[in-house]
Enzyme design. Structure first.
Site, PDB file in Angstrom:
ATOM      1  CB  SER A  42      17.311   9.655 -23.537  1.00 20.42           C
ATOM      2  OG  SER A  42      16.675  10.930 -23.472  1.00 20.42           O
ATOM      3  CG  ASP A  43      16.578   9.607 -16.830  1.00 17.63           C
ATOM      4  OD1 ASP A  43      15.601  10.384 -16.686  1.00 17.63           O
ATOM      5  OD2 ASP A  43      17.000   8.881 -15.923  1.00 17.63           O
TER       6      ASP A  43
END
Length: 669
Positions: free
Chosen positions: A299-300
């Site tokens: 994920s970011d």
């Protein structure tokens, strides 16, 4: 034959997949959960508080976390020594799982801790847009191979890049990290970059690439960015979803190791309107099933605690469950494996689901050679990082990526004649030694040279993440235009603009005799182009709009969609009949005069700290009034910020009288 004295996961004859499978079944839940987090870790004392509110490195180890993201740019020796210290500490853990160290881009001119880092000891090249301007896959691959060598020399084994979004909305603050607006150029260069980073096969010389931001982060509503709630909406009024997705298809076919979804929420599409990392239709159905990706999905940064767009109503634990169900393997910027462990023990997440991600993460550690060769050679790091050859190659790329848009018919015609008198703003006069005499006023000059940067709206509190993002209007301020006019009314003027976004150059065109743009270039690189020692070879990687009204009427997902652009995509002139001139000799440098203007040298509203620190007199004033600046942990990534913002960041409690006195003295230079 395998060595019977070894556990299978320790046997180098077995494949990374076989070794990972063996180790996976030996690990307790705590170690498997620890694999699934990648927080920031500060270089230095393991017991010191981590950067940006993160736990200390010691605490990360205690939580069995073994993926560290680092922002700092120390010397090559210091970085290598820290990496070795980290690996030695990891060996004290029950299964001695080595640490994977990751980094955002480090080889350009970026100054945003959320997107790109100062080059520090590494060789310096143009920003990714500069490679888009050159559209040279061989050069891009050579650059990526340099990144690979320099990263691995200091212990970095995962690159949180390339960014393969399409810069289709001119306002978007992340455009500088892209290859521009073209799908075809982006695909060509991204595939070349993957080849250079990952090589022919995995191993101890390999750097794993993380492509971002799936499924293409360019088409943002109003050009805003989903790091912030007001920029969460990703829109496709032109119906070009497939165009933005195509570069990801191409890098997946090229064998990219990792993928990062973006924060944004797809609006008005067939997909659920939740952030991409929470979106099972995107991560599992599209990326995994349709496109066949079985690598790591990270994920970011901070999706659980800071940017849970579309699932704000859920608790932290519920967001974690939602992201895992979507198909996320690792939480970037998070450091809470204890929450994941509790969810497994409560039966809300199965251990089989944890195993699926832990298996991928372990396999990559084996593929990177970290279990077999976690340490780096500190002396070799010093010899490898920032070599003369790499710096020369970076300088050549900086010069070539310059893009000439207008060339004069008067004294300001490029390349400039050697030995003329020039008035300069925005660059260090010493860069012109041996090339021209630098005079103190436009009236004394044959030519004026002004270096500017694409405008932006300063947002947020200085030092906060938002303050580093160049967003908002692309119009130059009226007083900036008036200043350029005042100079150009006196003397033929060369204007150079650093483009990290598609600035509106319309008002500069009638004022500048010659107009050139760059995508990250040192003063020396610019000087070489100015005086014909190198030639500008770039072509605009995106169109330059003529007005904000034209931008506001355009569609964010469609390239070249503004009416009557000032310069079209692909614009760029070349020097006619050019042959390279020699670089100035030491004798020529000694013979030129380099005056700095007296009084009004700096217009402090737009003057960067980096420029002030190049001026001995300005640097002396900063040391006198703001001694904490030079040792501040954020100074290396704040060099592009204006001095007023940096003073607020470094010395927010500075008395207004002292602040005003500093600014008066700087303005008087």
């Amino acid at each position: 034959m395998p060595n019977s004295e070894l556990y299978p996961y320790q046997d180098t004859i077995l494949s990374p997949a076989q070794r990972a499978e063996d180790l996976l079944h030996r690990l307790p839940l705590e170690d498997k959960a620890g694999l699934m987090f990648q927080p920031l870790a500060g270089m230095g004392d393991f017991d010191a508080p981590g950067p940006g509110g993160y736990p200390s490195t010691r605490t990360l180890f205690e939580r069995r976390i073994n993926h560290f993201n680092t922002l700092q740019a120390l010397s090559a020796r210091d970085m290598a020594q820290w990496a070795n210290a980290v690996q030695l500490e990891a060996k004290k853990q029950p299964f001695a799982i080595p640490v994977t160290i990751s980094s955002d881009p480090r080889h350009g001119f970026g100054n945003n801790p959320g997107t790109g880092l100062a080059a520090g000891p590494f060789s310096q090249w143009p920003e990714q847009l500069g490679f888009g301007a050159l559209d040279d896959p061989e050069l891009t691959e050579r650059f990526a191979a340099t990144v690979r060598r320099e990263y691995r020399a200091v212990g970095i084994s995962v690159a949180l890049h390339p960014q393969i979004d399409l810069a289709t909305d001119p306002r978007w603050s992340r455009a500088g990290g892209t290859y521009g607006q073209s799908m075809e150029v982006t695909s060509r260069l991204a595939v070349a970059y993957i080849r250079g980073l990952q090589g022919d096969k995995a191993g101890a010389e390999w750097v794993a690439a993380m492509g971002k931001h799936f499924p293409g982060g360019g088409p943002q509503l109003d050009g805003e960015d989903p790091h912030f709630e007001y920029g969460r909406e990703q829109v496709y009024p032109g119906g070009l979803w497939d165009m933005h997705l195509q570069p990801f298809k191409d890098v997946l076919e090229a064998g990219i190791s990792q993928i990062m979804p973006y924060y944004g929420v797809p609006m008005g599409t067939e997909y659920e309107e939740v952030g991409f990392s929470f979106n099972k239709e995107i991560v599992t159905d599209l990326l995994r099933k349709q496109l066949g990706f079985d690598g790591i999905v990270c994920s970011d940064w901070g999706i659980l605690g800071a940017t849970p767009w579309g699932v704000e109503h859920l608790s932290f634990e519920e967001r974690m469950i939602r992201a895992l169900d979507a198909g996320i393997d690792q939480f970037g910027g998070e450091s809470s494996p204890e929450v994941l462990i509790r969810l497994v023990k409560e039966g809300k997440i199965s251990e089989d689901r944890i195993d699926a991600s832990a298996r991928r993460l372990l396999k990559e550690k084996f593929a990177l050679g970290l279990f077999d060769c976690p340490m780096v050679d500190v002396d070799k790091a010093e010899r490898t990082v920032g070599t003369a050859e790499a710096r020369a190659a970076g300088m050549a790329a900086q010069t070539s990526a310059h893009t000439l848009l207008v060339n004069a018919t008067n004294a300001a015609k490029l390349p400039l004649a050697k030995g003329i008198s020039v008035y300069v703003e925005g660059l260090d006069p010493t860069a012109l030694a041996g090339r021209a005499d630098v005079v103190a006023t436009p009236e004394e000059a044959d030519v004026a040279i002004l270096r500017l940067a694409a405008p932006f709206e300063q947002r947020g509190h200085p030092g906060d993440l938002e303050s580093f993002f160049h967003a908002g209007s692309l119009d130059f301020a009226d007083d900036d235009i008036a200043h350029v006019k005042a100079v150009s009314d006196v003397v033929p003027t060369v204007v150079d603009v650093y483009l990290d976004r598609a600035a509106i150059l319309t008002p500069l065109v009638p004022l500048a005799s010659s107009l050139i743009v760059n995508f990250g270039a040192s003063d020396e690189a610019f000087a070489q182009v100015l005086f014909g020692e190198a030639e500008p070879k770039g072509k605009l990687p995106f169109e330059l709009p003529s007005s904000m009204a034209a931008i506001e009427a355009s569609r964010p997902d469609v390239p070249s969609d503004t009416a009557d652009p000032a310069f079209e995509f692909g614009a760029g002139l070349r020097y006619q009949g050019w042959t390279p001139r020699p670089h100035p000799t030491a004798e020529e440098k000694a013979s030129t005069s380099l005056a700095r203007p007296k009084g009004g040298r700096y217009r402090l509203k737009g003057t960067s700290v980096g420029l002030l620190l190049k001026d001995p007199e300005a640097e002396a004033l900063l040391k006198e009034h703001l001694p904490q600046l030079l040792t501040h942990p954020m100074v290396n990534i704040s060099l592009g910020m204006d001095i007023a913002s940096v003073v607020t960041m470094v010395a927010g409690g500075m008395a207004s009288e002292a602040r005003d006195n500093l600014f008066r003295r700087l303005a008087a230079l």
